[in-house]
Scaffold this motif. Structure first.
Motif, PDB file in Angstrom:
ATOM      1  N   MET A  74       0.823  -1.205   0.000  1.00 24.09           N
ATOM      2  CA  MET A  74       0.000   0.000   0.000  1.00 24.09           C
ATOM      3  C   MET A  74       0.860   1.258   0.000  1.00 24.09           C
ATOM      4  N   VAL A  75       1.937   1.252   0.774  1.00 17.46           N
ATOM      5  CA  VAL A  75       2.840   2.403   0.820  1.00 17.46           C
ATOM      6  C   VAL A  75       3.434   2.664  -0.567  1.00 17.46           C
ATOM      7  N   ALA A  76       3.881   1.595  -1.226  1.00 18.70           N
ATOM      8  CA  ALA A  76       4.457   1.746  -2.565  1.00 18.70           C
ATOM      9  C   ALA A  76       3.421   2.303  -3.545  1.00 18.70           C
ATOM     10  N   GLY A  77       2.165   1.844  -3.419  1.00 17.35           N
ATOM     11  CA  GLY A  77       1.111   2.335  -4.307  1.00 17.35           C
ATOM     12  C   GLY A  77       0.804   3.802  -4.086  1.00 17.35           C
ATOM     13  N   TYR A  78       0.706   4.214  -2.823  1.00 15.79           N
ATOM     14  CA  TYR A  78       0.414   5.620  -2.524  1.00 15.79           C
ATOM     15  C   TYR A  78       1.569   6.533  -2.945  1.00 15.79           C
ATOM     16  N   GLU A  79       2.803   6.090  -2.681  1.00 13.36           N
ATOM     17  CA  GLU A  79       3.946   6.917  -3.052  1.00 13.36           C
ATOM     18  C   GLU A  79       4.077   7.034  -4.569  1.00 13.36           C
ATOM     19  N   ALA A  80       3.667   5.989  -5.284  1.00 13.79           N
ATOM     20  CA  ALA A  80       3.686   6.068  -6.745  1.00 13.79           C
ATOM     21  C   ALA A  80       2.691   7.112  -7.251  1.00 13.79           C
ATOM     22  N   GLU A  81       1.647   7.375  -6.461  1.00  8.31           N
ATOM     23  CA  GLU A  81       0.663   8.398  -6.813  1.00  8.31           C
ATOM     24  C   GLU A  81       1.076   9.787  -6.339  1.00  8.31           C
ATOM     25  N   GLY A  82       2.248   9.886  -5.698  1.00 11.57           N
ATOM     26  CA  GLY A  82       2.742  11.176  -5.232  1.00 11.57           C
ATOM     27  C   GLY A  82       2.231  11.584  -3.871  1.00 11.57           C
ATOM     28  N   LYS A  83       1.711  10.626  -3.102  1.00 14.96           N
ATOM     29  CA  LYS A  83       1.179  10.936  -1.773  1.00 14.96           C
ATOM     30  C   LYS A  83       2.237  10.662  -0.705  1.00 14.96           C
ATOM     31  N   GLU A  84       2.165  11.439   0.375  1.00 13.23           N
ATOM     32  CA  GLU A  84       3.063  11.253   1.517  1.00 13.23           C
ATOM     33  C   GLU A  84       2.414  10.276   2.497  1.00 13.23           C
ATOM     34  N   VAL A  85       3.167   9.284   2.941  1.00 14.17           N
ATOM     35  CA  VAL A  85       2.617   8.220   3.793  1.00 14.17           C
ATOM     36  C   VAL A  85       3.327   8.207   5.139  1.00 14.17           C
ATOM     37  N   SER A  86       2.542   8.109   6.205  1.00 13.07           N
ATOM     38  CA  SER A  86       3.079   7.926   7.550  1.00 13.07           C
ATOM     39  C   SER A  86       2.399   6.714   8.173  1.00 13.07           C
ATOM     40  N   LEU A  87       3.053   6.151   9.195  1.00 10.09           N
ATOM     41  CA  LEU A  87       2.559   4.922   9.808  1.00 10.09           C
ATOM     42  C   LEU A  87       2.379   5.098  11.308  1.00 10.09           C
ATOM     43  N   VAL A  88       1.330   4.472  11.837  1.00 10.25           N
ATOM     44  CA  VAL A  88       1.118   4.356  13.283  1.00 10.25           C
ATOM     45  C   VAL A  88       1.052   2.865  13.588  1.00 10.25           C
ATOM     46  N   CYS A  89       2.003   2.380  14.371  1.00  9.30           N
ATOM     47  CA  CYS A  89       2.105   0.942  14.646  1.00  9.30           C
ATOM     48  C   CYS A  89       1.502   0.629  16.007  1.00  9.30           C
ATOM     49  N   VAL A  90       0.560  -0.301  16.015  1.00  8.85           N
ATOM     50  CA  VAL A  90      -0.028  -0.819  17.251  1.00  8.85           C
ATOM     51  C   VAL A  90       0.412  -2.272  17.359  1.00  8.85           C
ATOM     52  N   GLY A  91       1.300  -2.555  18.294  1.00  7.84           N
ATOM     53  CA  GLY A  91       1.866  -3.899  18.392  1.00  7.84           C
ATOM     54  C   GLY A  91       3.364  -3.859  18.111  1.00  7.84           C
ATOM     55  N   LYS A  92       4.122  -4.598  18.904  1.00  7.31           N
ATOM     56  CA  LYS A  92       5.581  -4.547  18.831  1.00  7.31           C
ATOM     57  C   LYS A  92       6.125  -5.111  17.524  1.00  7.31           C
ATOM     58  N   LYS A  93       5.531  -6.194  17.021  1.00  8.89           N
ATOM     59  CA  LYS A  93       6.080  -6.853  15.837  1.00  8.89           C
ATOM     60  C   LYS A  93       5.984  -5.976  14.592  1.00  8.89           C
ATOM     61  N   GLY A  94       4.869  -5.283  14.445  1.00  4.52           N
ATOM     62  CA  GLY A  94       4.738  -4.386  13.304  1.00  4.52           C
ATOM     63  C   GLY A  94       5.766  -3.267  13.348  1.00  4.52           C
ATOM     64  N   PHE A  95       5.995  -2.733  14.541  1.00  5.87           N
ATOM     65  CA  PHE A  95       6.975  -1.655  14.689  1.00  5.87           C
ATOM     66  C   PHE A  95       8.386  -2.153  14.387  1.00  5.87           C
ATOM     67  N   GLN A  96       8.722  -3.349  14.849  1.00  3.59           N
ATOM     68  CA  GLN A  96      10.056  -3.897  14.604  1.00  3.59           C
ATOM     69  C   GLN A  96      10.327  -4.098  13.117  1.00  3.59           C
ATOM     70  N   LEU A  97       9.287  -4.474  12.369  1.00  2.00           N
ATOM     71  CA  LEU A  97       9.462  -4.746  10.945  1.00  2.00           C
ATOM     72  C   LEU A  97       9.380  -3.490  10.084  1.00  2.00           C
ATOM     73  N   LEU A  98       8.729  -2.432  10.605  1.00  2.00           N
ATOM     74  CA  LEU A  98       8.495  -1.240   9.782  1.00  2.00           C
ATOM     75  C   LEU A  98       9.325  -0.025  10.187  1.00  2.00           C
ATOM     76  N   ARG A  99      10.014  -0.083  11.328  1.00  3.67           N
ATOM     77  CA  ARG A  99      10.754   1.103  11.763  1.00  3.67           C
ATOM     78  C   ARG A  99      11.907   1.430  10.814  1.00  3.67           C
ATOM     79  N   LYS A 100      12.399   0.421  10.091  1.00  2.00           N
ATOM     80  CA  LYS A 100      13.504   0.667   9.150  1.00  2.00           C
ATOM     81  C   LYS A 100      13.061   1.561   7.991  1.00  2.00           C
ATOM     82  N   THR A 101      11.740   1.672   7.759  1.00  2.00           N
ATOM     83  CA  THR A 101      11.258   2.517   6.664  1.00  2.00           C
ATOM     84  C   THR A 101      11.392   3.999   6.990  1.00  2.00           C
ATOM     85  N   GLY A 102      11.459   4.333   8.291  1.00  2.00           N
ATOM     86  CA  GLY A 102      11.559   5.729   8.696  1.00  2.00           C
ATOM     87  C   GLY A 102      10.249   6.491   8.579  1.00  2.00           C
ATOM     88  N   LYS A 103       9.136   5.779   8.390  1.00  2.00           N
ATOM     89  CA  LYS A 103       7.835   6.430   8.210  1.00  2.00           C
ATOM     90  C   LYS A 103       6.944   6.309   9.445  1.00  2.00           C
TER      91      LYS A 103
END
Length: 289
Positions: A102-131
């Motif tokens: 989904m992030v790749a799709g939105y960014e391809a459309e020129g949109k800015e994407v940010s993330l809110v992680c609920v749960g430790k595992k999602g944060f561990q896997l997505l923090r490397k994105t910097g979003k």
């Protein structure tokens, strides 16, 4: 060929691992019953809330409610709900893959994407994105409605402040013990809930609300956001235990297969050792003649 001692040590270790995975499977099954009952008990409440919002928001003027404001989407925020613990197969990884797509799709459309992680595992896997804008760790093991209210309030404040134009929730939906699929649900702006054709046939006439429908909507909209977040968290709670139960069952079966294969190797090694000893005995006897 490995020695008898090495193979025997491996067999003992795999058997102990099998006992652990079997115990974890039983614990997950016990927790799943409670989480599933809680989720299924909340589903009728969510359904009735959707019905009320459908009737109220169907004819409401969206311009009068800031949380229903549709504007040009330039900033998208994704709420990623995963578990705090692992050992549940590819459940969390599938959710993260859906988010990355989904992030790749939105960014391809020129949109800015940010993330809110609920749960430790999602944060561990997505923090490397910097979003990741914000994360909520260590709440999925024992979450309550006030946790959902805190998350919903933060998302609504950011939406009203113009820091996000669209918010979606991504989580693993519980369909059965064997199937938990990642889904994306619109969160903000609040959209009128569409009724099925059968429901529309059952409705006859207009309802008169006291106080006015606008005043009721002002009260119900924040509660509606809390319900959506809490329902998603309940789905994730049940899905996590179901996925862990399946993963531990597969691990136990894999341990049995490994023990079976190691037993064959052990028997071959023992037979080879016996054969070598017999050859030494026969060779010594022949040398004495």
């Amino acid at each position: 060929m490995p020695s008898l001692k090495e193979v025997k040590t491996k067999i003992t270790g795999v058997k102990k691992t099998s006992q652990i995975t079997k115990a974890m499977n039983m614990v997950a099954a016990a927790k799943l019953r409670g989480a599933q009952e809680k989720m299924e008990a909340f589903r009728p409440y969510t359904s009735k809330f959707n019905d009320a919002m459908s009737n109220l928001s169907g004819g409401a003027n969206s311009d009068a409610f800031p949380l229903m404001e549709n504007r040009d989407v330039k900033k998208v925020e994704l709420v990623v709900i995963t578990s705090d613990r692992g050992l549940c197969g590819s459940y969390n990884a599938n959710i993260v893959k859906r988010v990355e797509k989904m992030v790749a799709g939105y960014e391809a459309e020129g949109k800015e994407v940010s993330l809110v992680c609920v749960g430790k595992k999602g944060f561990q896997l997505l923090r490397k994105t910097g979003k990741v804008r914000k994360n909520y760790n260590d709440i999925m093991a024992n979450f309550q409605m006030f946790n959902a209210r805190e998350i919903a309030t933060d998302l609504a404040e950011k939406f009203l402040a113009g820091e996000s134009d669209k918010v979606e929730i991504v989580f693993g939906e519980f369909k059965s013990v064997a199937v938990q699929s990642p889904v994306a649900v619109p969160f903000l702006p609040v959209q009128p809930v569409e009724s099925d054709g059968e429901d529309e046939k059952k409705l006859s006439g207009d309802y008169i609300y006291e106080p006015s429908s606008e005043e009721i909507m002002d009260t119900l909209q924040p509660l509606y956001l809390n319900v959506i977040i809490y329902h998603a968290m309940l789905e994730v709670g049940a899905s996590e235990h179901a996925a862990r139960m399946t993963a531990m069952d597969n691990a136990t079966n894999a341990c049995k297969d490994i023990v079976s294969n190691l037993t064959v190797i052990y028997n071959k090694a023992r037979q080879a050792a016996v054969t070598n000893e017999l050859m030494d005995i026969v060779g010594g006897a022949e040398a004495l003649k």
